[in-house]
Enzyme design. Structure first.
Site, PDB file in Angstrom:
ATOM      1  N   PHE A 149       0.816  -1.225   0.000  1.00  0.00           N
ATOM      2  CA  PHE A 149       0.000   0.000   0.000  1.00  0.00           C
ATOM      3  C   PHE A 149       0.846   1.269   0.000  1.00  0.00           C
ATOM      4  O   PHE A 149       0.377   2.327  -0.383  1.00  0.00           O
ATOM      5  CB  PHE A 149      -0.923   0.013   1.242  1.00  0.00           C
ATOM      6  N   LYS A 173      -1.134  -7.251  -9.316  1.00  0.00           N
ATOM      7  CA  LYS A 173      -2.119  -7.378  -8.232  1.00  0.00           C
ATOM      8  C   LYS A 173      -1.735  -6.316  -7.196  1.00  0.00           C
ATOM      9  O   LYS A 173      -0.904  -6.542  -6.327  1.00  0.00           O
ATOM     10  CB  LYS A 173      -2.045  -8.785  -7.621  1.00  0.00           C
ATOM     11  N   GLU A 176      -4.917  -3.973  -2.038  1.00  0.00           N
ATOM     12  CA  GLU A 176      -6.363  -3.738  -1.992  1.00  0.00           C
ATOM     13  C   GLU A 176      -6.693  -2.482  -1.172  1.00  0.00           C
ATOM     14  O   GLU A 176      -7.824  -2.018  -1.174  1.00  0.00           O
ATOM     15  CB  GLU A 176      -7.093  -4.971  -1.420  1.00  0.00           C
ATOM     16  N   SER A 226       5.413  -6.999   3.324  1.00  0.00           N
ATOM     17  CA  SER A 226       5.948  -7.317   4.650  1.00  0.00           C
ATOM     18  C   SER A 226       6.769  -8.608   4.643  1.00  0.00           C
ATOM     19  O   SER A 226       6.669  -9.415   3.712  1.00  0.00           O
ATOM     20  CB  SER A 226       4.779  -7.449   5.631  1.00  0.00           C
ATOM     21  N   CYS A 281       9.640   2.004   3.429  1.00  0.00           N
ATOM     22  CA  CYS A 281      10.573   0.906   3.715  1.00  0.00           C
ATOM     23  C   CYS A 281      11.983   1.426   3.885  1.00  0.00           C
ATOM     24  O   CYS A 281      12.858   0.715   4.345  1.00  0.00           O
ATOM     25  CB  CYS A 281      10.532  -0.130   2.613  1.00  0.00           C
ATOM     26  N   GLU A 383       9.543  -4.088  12.880  1.00  0.00           N
ATOM     27  CA  GLU A 383       9.299  -2.922  12.042  1.00  0.00           C
ATOM     28  C   GLU A 383       8.014  -2.260  12.539  1.00  0.00           C
ATOM     29  O   GLU A 383       6.960  -2.901  12.575  1.00  0.00           O
ATOM     30  CB  GLU A 383       9.120  -3.381  10.588  1.00  0.00           C
TER      31      GLU A 383
HETATM   32  P1  NAD Z   1       1.635  -6.718   2.944  1.00  0.00           P
HETATM   33  O1  NAD Z   1       2.684  -7.764   2.998  1.00  0.00           O
HETATM   34  O2  NAD Z   1       0.542  -6.770   3.952  1.00  0.00           O
HETATM   35  O3  NAD Z   1       0.893  -6.733   1.518  1.00  0.00           O
HETATM   36  C1  NAD Z   1       1.622  -6.670   0.323  1.00  0.00           C
HETATM   37  C2  NAD Z   1       0.835  -7.350  -0.782  1.00  0.00           C
HETATM   38  O4  NAD Z   1       0.691  -8.744  -0.491  1.00  0.00           O
HETATM   39  C3  NAD Z   1      -0.576  -6.805  -0.986  1.00  0.00           C
HETATM   40  O5  NAD Z   1      -0.842  -6.746  -2.372  1.00  0.00           O
HETATM   41  C4  NAD Z   1      -1.462  -7.837  -0.300  1.00  0.00           C
HETATM   42  O6  NAD Z   1      -2.741  -7.948  -0.894  1.00  0.00           O
HETATM   43  C5  NAD Z   1      -0.690  -9.125  -0.490  1.00  0.00           C
HETATM   44  N1  NAD Z   1      -0.869 -10.068   0.625  1.00  0.00           N
HETATM   45  C6  NAD Z   1      -1.130  -9.764   1.918  1.00  0.00           C
HETATM   46  N2  NAD Z   1      -1.191 -10.892   2.667  1.00  0.00           N
HETATM   47  C7  NAD Z   1      -0.945 -11.927   1.836  1.00  0.00           C
HETATM   48  C8  NAD Z   1      -0.849 -13.333   2.017  1.00  0.00           C
HETATM   49  N3  NAD Z   1      -1.019 -13.898   3.213  1.00  0.00           N
HETATM   50  N4  NAD Z   1      -0.591 -14.104   0.932  1.00  0.00           N
HETATM   51  C9  NAD Z   1      -0.398 -13.540  -0.281  1.00  0.00           C
HETATM   52  N5  NAD Z   1      -0.481 -12.214  -0.507  1.00  0.00           N
HETATM   53  C10 NAD Z   1      -0.744 -11.400   0.525  1.00  0.00           C
HETATM   54  O7  NAD Z   1       2.402  -5.307   2.992  1.00  0.00           O
HETATM   55  P2  NAD Z   1       1.780  -3.853   3.131  1.00  0.00           P
HETATM   56  O8  NAD Z   1       1.280  -3.668   4.526  1.00  0.00           O
HETATM   57  O9  NAD Z   1       0.874  -3.543   2.011  1.00  0.00           O
HETATM   58  O10 NAD Z   1       3.109  -2.972   2.927  1.00  0.00           O
HETATM   59  C11 NAD Z   1       3.969  -2.600   3.970  1.00  0.00           C
HETATM   60  C12 NAD Z   1       5.192  -3.485   4.005  1.00  0.00           C
HETATM   61  O11 NAD Z   1       5.887  -3.408   2.755  1.00  0.00           O
HETATM   62  C13 NAD Z   1       6.209  -3.041   5.041  1.00  0.00           C
HETATM   63  O12 NAD Z   1       6.686  -4.168   5.717  1.00  0.00           O
HETATM   64  C14 NAD Z   1       7.308  -2.395   4.223  1.00  0.00           C
HETATM   65  O13 NAD Z   1       8.593  -2.419   4.816  1.00  0.00           O
HETATM   66  C15 NAD Z   1       7.275  -3.225   3.003  1.00  0.00           C
HETATM   67  N6  NAD Z   1       7.909  -2.539   1.885  1.00  0.00           N
HETATM   68  C16 NAD Z   1       9.134  -2.961   1.497  1.00  0.00           C
HETATM   69  C17 NAD Z   1       9.783  -2.322   0.475  1.00  0.00           C
HETATM   70  C18 NAD Z   1      11.148  -2.762   0.041  1.00  0.00           C
HETATM   71  O14 NAD Z   1      11.595  -2.334  -1.013  1.00  0.00           O
HETATM   72  N7  NAD Z   1      11.838  -3.595   0.782  1.00  0.00           N
HETATM   73  C19 NAD Z   1       9.171  -1.244  -0.179  1.00  0.00           C
HETATM   74  C20 NAD Z   1       7.898  -0.843   0.243  1.00  0.00           C
HETATM   75  C21 NAD Z   1       7.268  -1.511   1.279  1.00  0.00           C
END
Ligand code: NAD
Length: 498
Positions: A149, A173, A176, A226, A281, A383
């Site tokens: 997000f 994808k 959401e 994450s 991040c 984090e």
């Molecule tokens: P998230 O892991 O909750 O969701 C990321 C994506 O995965 C979304 O599209 C979501 O729909 C999908 N998803 C969620 N749960 C899932 C599951 N169980 N199985 C399969 N798909 C699933 O992350 P978020 O809260 O949207 O984003 C924040 C996180 O992203 C933070 O931890 C941040 O550090 C990380 N991030 C990392 C970088 C990097 O370059 N390392 C960059 C931006 C964000």
């Protein structure tokens, strides 16, 4: 209420049989749109469409693919402010921050325009007598991108422009939680001339992702999000014989040396720690004060106290709300953990409420500062992803380096110093993939790659730059031998048949 469709085979479709997901404004949690969830049958259609489109897209010369990217870059620039406004409406980011999110994505599209020269192979003449070897770089097929997000413009744009410029087709994808921006990006991509099926956008959460990960027609998976989800996606994708690159969570340290410029350091730390409500991040979540610089913590706290969260169009706002009530709850519970564990809470943003009618129920958390943080504390280990800065103290640069290297994450770090020798030692010894020297958030521009390490990244080849081209392509190596006897000779230049 606007209904956000999927993009399948060049058509915007809202035909899903699944319940919609509400999309909210994080500043007051009011629903601003409904997101259609892509059904299993629709996902299969999206993959089939991308597979069919690949057959013709891979034959389009790289220079023509680059022209689509040129038109796309132009359109993105023309729609920059519109995109930033959409982005602010669904993330709560300040307009300046939202513009930065869009702009960093446009820079990747600019890089994708260079694709013809980036896809050049290698040649060697006479590897054996009369034999030459040369390589071509060819696209993989259907690629999948799953995005978080926190950068709804930049991160989708890390993925599909490079993958598609390489000759692949793509299924995105997006998160959401803020799908309006990625959908607008996709519409503009179609407007730029992308053929039907080259980019598909599907919606939903883990069910949709897990179905796609099982699909044998998907060759490569790019994920940003994450740690637990990143690990799950990396394992599942590779178990299903797919190439995968998964960018995950972070805990980024900034090391402050006694010879650094105090004013610069403190101003930089303010923006790098609580900017975008800490939902970056590459945010600095730990400040490591070396030697006497620990005296600066009080002044830093005063500066952070003056930063006020606010609405996206309020130019005086330092940052916006957190993305959701769940995210706010998680941050509040970690702040409470910090207090219970004995860290000193110098500034507590837990009770911050925006003083504006209609926005009291937003996901607000004010700037928060902890001192006396130790490595065993949950606020150090996890984090937080909120506007919370942990301050730690050490006596020497060596101790700072050892501390950062013990941390399981390795996304970004920075050192503030006037000493070239200290900076050189830090850049050489630190086990983190992106290092800033007097630069707080060292996000590389797209002619480099985004190179997180350790638990911040699972895979080998990183996002954008040359590494993205390698991730989204195969190398084909040709060894060729031609016989002099076969050179046509004589007046008719006919080839002699043996
Ligand atoms: P998230 O892991 O909750 O969701 C990321 C994506 O995965 C979304 O599209 C979501 O729909 C999908 N998803 C969620 N749960 C899932 C599951 N169980 N199985 C399969 N798909 C699933 O992350 P978020 O809260 O949207 O984003 C924040 C996180 O992203 C933070 O931890 C941040 O550090 C990380 N991030 C990392 C970088 C990097 O370059 N390392 C960059 C931006 C964000």
């Amino acid at each position: 209420m606007p209904l956000i469709p999927s993009l399948i085979n060049g058509e915007l479709t809202t035909s899903s049989s699944l319940p919609n997901i509400p999309v909210t404004n994080p500043a007051n949690n009011e629903v601003i749109a409904e997101l259609t969830c892509t059904s299993e049958a629709e996902l299969a259609l999206a993959v089939a469409s991308a597979k069919t489109a690949f057959q013709s897209w891979k034959e389009v010369p790289a220079s023509e693919r680059a022209r689509v990217m040129m038109r796309y870059q132009q359109l993105l620039k023309e729609h920059h402010d519109e995109l930033a406004t959409i982005l602010s409406s669904e993330t709560g980011k300040t307009l300046a921050d939202a513009k930065g999110d869009v702009w960093r994505g446009i820079e990747v599209v600019e890089q994708a325009i260079n694709i013809p020269s980036m896809m050049m192979g290698e040649t060697a003449e006479n590897v054996a007598r009369g034999i030459d070897t040369y390589s071509f770089i060819q696209p993989l097929g259907v690629c999948l991108g799953i995005t978080p997000f926190n950068f709804p413009a930049m991160i989708p744009l890390w993925m599909f422009p490079m993958a598609i410029a390489c000759g692949n087709t793509f299924i995105l994808k997006p998160s959401e939680q803020d799908p309006l921006t990625p959908m607008r990006l996709a519409e503009l991509f179609i407007q730029a001339g992308a053929p039907q099926g080259v980019l598909n956008v599907v919606h939903g959460g883990k069910d949709q992702v897990n179905m796609l990960l099982q699909d044998p027609d998907i060759r490569a998976v790019s994920f940003v999000g994450s740690v637990p989800v990143g690990q799950h996606i990396y394992k599942t994708a590779t178990d299903n014989m797919k190439r995968a690159q998964c960018f995950a969570g972070a805990k980024n340290h900034s090391v402050i040396m006694p010879d650094s410029n105090k004013i610069q350091v403190l101003n930089n730390l303010v923006g790098a720690s609580v900017g975008a409500a800490g939902q970056r991040c590459m945010a600095i979540s730990v400040a490591v004060f070396v030697g006497d610089t620990k005296k600066w913590i009080g002044e830093l706290t005063e500066l952070l106290k003056a930063v006020k969260p606010g609405l996206w169009d309020d130019e005086s706002a330092g940052f916006g709300p957190l993305i959701s009530p769940q995210a706010k709850q998680k941050v509040l519970s970690l702040i409470q953990h910090g207090k219970d564990e004995g860290a000193t809470c110098l500034l507590d943003g837990s009770d911050f409420v925006l003083d504006k009618a209609g926005y009291e129920n937003g996901n607000w958390v004010g700037p928060t500062v902890f001192a006396d943080v130790s490595e065993d504390m949950v606020i150090y280990q996890e984090e937080i992803f909120g506007p919370v800065l942990c301050c730690m103290t050490v006596d020497t640069l060596e101790q700072a380096i050892a501390l950062v290297n013990r941390n399981p994450y390795g996304n970004g770090t920075s050192i503030f110093t006037a000493s070239g020798a200290a900076a050189r030692k830090y850049q050489h010894e630190i086990e983190v993939g992106q290092v800033g020297i007097n630069v707080p958030i060292p996000v590389p521009l797209p002619f480099f790659s985004f190179t997180g390490w350790k638990n911040s990244f699972y895979g080998d080849l990183h996002a954008y730059g040359k590494q993205a081209v390698r991730f989204y392509t195969e190398t084909k190596t040709i060894t060729a031998r031609w016989f002099e006897d076969d050179i046509p000779s004589g007046p008719n230049m006919t080839i002699s048949l043996k």
